[in-house]
Design a protein around this motif. Sequence first.
Motif, mmCIF file in Angstrom:
data_model
loop_
_atom_site.group_PDB
_atom_site.id
_atom_site.type_symbol
_atom_site.label_atom_id
_atom_site.label_comp_id
_atom_site.label_asym_id
_atom_site.label_seq_id
_atom_site.Cartn_x
_atom_site.Cartn_y
_atom_site.Cartn_z
ATOM 1 N N LEU A 137 -23.669 104.366 96.744
ATOM 2 C CA LEU A 137 -23.351 103.263 95.493
ATOM 3 C C LEU A 137 -24.095 101.979 95.976
ATOM 4 N N THR A 138 -23.907 101.160 95.117
ATOM 5 C CA THR A 138 -25.055 99.973 94.899
ATOM 6 C C THR A 138 -24.191 99.066 95.358
ATOM 7 N N PRO A 139 -24.610 97.677 95.825
ATOM 8 C CA PRO A 139 -23.467 96.814 96.350
ATOM 9 C C PRO A 139 -22.923 95.976 94.837
ATOM 10 N N GLU A 140 -23.103 95.952 93.932
ATOM 11 C CA GLU A 140 -22.516 95.832 92.540
ATOM 12 C C GLU A 140 -21.175 96.761 92.935
ATOM 13 N N ASP A 141 -21.893 98.273 92.728
ATOM 14 C CA ASP A 141 -20.296 99.532 92.310
ATOM 15 C C ASP A 141 -19.912 99.267 93.683
ATOM 16 N N ARG A 142 -20.216 98.641 94.894
ATOM 17 C CA ARG A 142 -18.702 98.403 95.770
ATOM 18 C C ARG A 142 -18.301 97.404 95.965
ATOM 19 N N TYR A 143 -18.635 95.850 95.060
ATOM 20 C CA TYR A 143 -18.108 95.070 94.731
ATOM 21 C C TYR A 143 -17.115 94.841 93.440
ATOM 22 N N LEU A 144 -17.540 95.707 92.425
ATOM 23 C CA LEU A 144 -16.515 96.506 91.767
ATOM 24 C C LEU A 144 -15.483 97.520 92.207
ATOM 25 N N VAL A 145 -15.500 97.609 93.188
ATOM 26 C CA VAL A 145 -14.018 98.703 92.898
ATOM 27 C C VAL A 145 -13.482 97.179 94.334
ATOM 28 N N GLU A 146 -13.777 96.297 95.362
ATOM 29 C CA GLU A 146 -13.715 95.214 95.720
ATOM 30 C C GLU A 146 -12.322 95.197 94.471
ATOM 31 N N ARG A 147 -13.146 94.727 93.433
ATOM 32 C CA ARG A 147 -12.456 93.415 92.595
ATOM 33 C C ARG A 147 -11.302 94.070 91.566
ATOM 34 N N TRP A 148 -11.326 95.560 91.612
ATOM 35 C CA TRP A 148 -10.262 96.300 91.200
ATOM 36 C C TRP A 148 -8.838 96.983 91.942
ATOM 37 N N TYR A 149 -10.127 96.622 92.912
ATOM 38 C CA TYR A 149 -8.420 96.914 94.065
ATOM 39 C C TYR A 149 -7.469 95.926 94.614
ATOM 40 N N LEU A 150 -8.162 94.895 94.530
ATOM 41 C CA LEU A 150 -8.087 93.137 94.456
ATOM 42 C C LEU A 150 -6.864 92.786 93.700
ATOM 43 N N GLU A 151 -7.478 92.971 92.254
ATOM 44 C CA GLU A 151 -6.774 92.664 91.311
ATOM 45 C C GLU A 151 -5.856 93.405 90.936
ATOM 46 N N MET A 152 -5.645 94.601 91.273
ATOM 47 C CA MET A 152 -4.707 94.898 90.714
ATOM 48 C C MET A 152 -3.510 95.104 91.840
ATOM 49 N N THR A 153 -4.240 94.706 92.728
ATOM 50 C CA THR A 153 -2.816 94.217 94.264
ATOM 51 C C THR A 153 -2.390 93.508 93.864
ATOM 52 N N LEU A 154 -3.295 92.565 93.396
ATOM 53 C CA LEU A 154 -2.291 91.387 92.972
ATOM 54 C C LEU A 154 -1.363 91.145 91.340
ATOM 55 N N ALA A 155 -1.538 91.865 90.949
ATOM 56 C CA ALA A 155 -1.103 92.055 89.855
ATOM 57 C C ALA A 155 0.153 92.388 89.793
ATOM 58 N N GLY A 156 0.522 93.058 90.895
ATOM 59 C CA GLY A 156 1.909 94.307 91.181
ATOM 60 C C GLY A 156 1.617 95.931 91.195
ATOM 61 N N ALA A 157 0.628 96.005 91.494
ATOM 62 C CA ALA A 157 0.249 97.559 91.274
ATOM 63 C C ALA A 157 1.120 98.312 92.249
ATOM 64 N N GLY A 158 1.569 97.409 93.614
ATOM 65 C CA GLY A 158 2.346 98.285 94.537
ATOM 66 C C GLY A 158 3.691 98.077 94.731
ATOM 67 N N LEU A 159 4.517 97.230 93.321
ATOM 68 C CA LEU A 159 5.668 97.094 93.360
ATOM 69 C C LEU A 159 6.193 98.326 93.135
#
Length: 675
Positions: free
Chosen positions: A127-149
């Motif tokens: 994985l490139t640094p950009e790949d890793r950052y993309l994963v972090e962004r999706w995970y954080l945004e989905m978590t904050l959006a309420g995906a875990g409710l």
Amino acid sequence: MKNPFFEVSTLPYQLPPFAEIADEHYEEAFEKGMEEQLAEISAITRKRDFPMFANTFPALESSGQLLARVSHVFFNKSSADSTDFTNELEEKIAPKLAAHQDAILLDGFLYSRVKTVYESIDQQEALTPEDRYLVERWYLEMTLAGAGLDDAQKDRLKELNQQLATLTTKFEKNLLADTNELAVHLTDRADLDGLEGGEISAAAEAAAARGLEGFLVTLVLPTGHPFLAALTKPEVRAKVMAASRARGSHGGEFDNREILLEIVRLRAERAELLGFENHAAYVTKDETAGSPDAVAAMLGKLAPAAAKNAKAEQADLEKLAGHPVTAADWSYYTEKVRQEKYDVDTAALRPWFEAERVLKLGVFGAANALYGITFSERTDLVGYHPDVRIFEVANADGSPVGLYLLDLYTRDSKRGGAWMNPLVSQNLLLDQPVVVVNNLNVPKPAAGEPTLLTFDEVSTFFHEFGHALHGLFARVTYPKLAGTNVFRDFVEFPSQVNEMWMLWPEVLEKYATHFETGEPIDAGVVQRIRDSETFNEGFATSEYLAAALLDQAWHTLSATEAAEVTDVAAFEAAALAKVGLDNPAVPTRYSSAYFAHTFSGGYDAGYYSYIWSEVLDADTVEWFKQNGGLTRENGDRFRDLLLGVGGSKDPLEAYREFRGRDAVIEPLLTRRGLA
């Protein structure tokens, strides 16, 4: 006729085929675009293989291309050239788009895949640094959006999101309608005494466009109107100020007060549902600030000094005026004091700021000197409105950068303010180029007359072009990280840096010549402008901080507290008094009922971003000054390490790489006279 949104445009840089787009194409494209993207997401979640980056994220980032195409075009049009049709469709489509977004961000199966990749990121291969950052962004945004409710919580969250989408759209449409309705109609030319010929011509054109005799002073988005600095009749100044401050709060069908109260209540409820104390805590969790406490600490540090400076400035104004100065009078007497103290009359500088020279020799000229880029007007290409101009941007070696669209003039169909939008977002995954548009609101003079800009309009032009450069230069792999898709409290940084070139000697001397005589702007005047840079900063900082703190006050309410607020004016007055920014002569830049940034423009609990970004901006200006100023070497460094990375890495990490350290606040304090 085939819907032009259904296929990728074959025009240069995939420029949307505006000449082929009709009203009936939008809704069809929205509906099909949402349907297609949900099918694409379903194809990802139906997979039974172990979640990996390669079998999840490229497909996720490739989804929704049709929806992106129509969204880019429609939402720029609804802001820049709205009609009854676009207003009705936006109100209809907004809750559907909110539901569509929730269907993706709250998808439990998708979240499971994203979370699995995030938690096993160190075991993922190559994985490139950009790949890793993309994963972090999706995970954080989905978590904050309420995906875990749980399911019941998700159902309520979806209801809240759809209601908010409807209400914020309604707020914006009410504001545009009320701004048009409250434009000040004057029939006596003497009432416009103090204005330049081009300003009077623009007011006459605005009246004629509505079938009115005389003159029409159309309102701008902030509380203070540019004409207030020049209009000599106090009763006319008072009339313009009263109209500006009445927007959204004088009763009738366009009143925004109940709408904004409901927005505040729903946002507070949503924040608590998502596990946050208030909406500001929810928003800042995914910003560089991190928390409302960090925002409050910074703003609270600045407010007392700004208020004190504004009081001292007020004393100077009242000494000259010989009577108490009102909010409507402030700009007028400020210019008088500026002339007395510094021998500078910014209103008298307009003949040196002819729009075409500002564009080609100023805005474009600075970009050419810094980055080597060139601009060629493409008259063979068609924009979304006859006033739109299109320029092809190329690197020094001739390689393509993208297309830049400019929509300079105000009109009744355009919302207030100035902004940049992407029309095509660059990314390597889908092999997409880049097309961006700048919208400003400059009054359009009669045919054959020059467009002469105010000092502030020139500054705004450079500012918005900074956003455009950010969008044009970013080179990323994934659509989510394209262009200006960075943290909201960082996005203003590149644009604020670009403002510095407005008065940079090598730039100014090229564009600031008298439109009739060709006489260069007087070097002594320029020096006096620089000497007066902290003049009136008490007012400027106070009106901005008042709006930023008001935004925070609304959004740090708990759900219980929000439910108890029923009087918008009383809440606003108490919030401003609490922070010592309740001086009647220094009104907040945006009062709540016309605070588009926070109630319809995506800056909710984030209006602090401008001054937060300005810490980085002021520190960067110092770096340029210390390293030789406007040079290709400096420009290339700024482009490569900051503008060019778009949203593909943590912005503060990118800043540290550029500056060699974190930003310090001292240059900002000096700039604003708060040291």
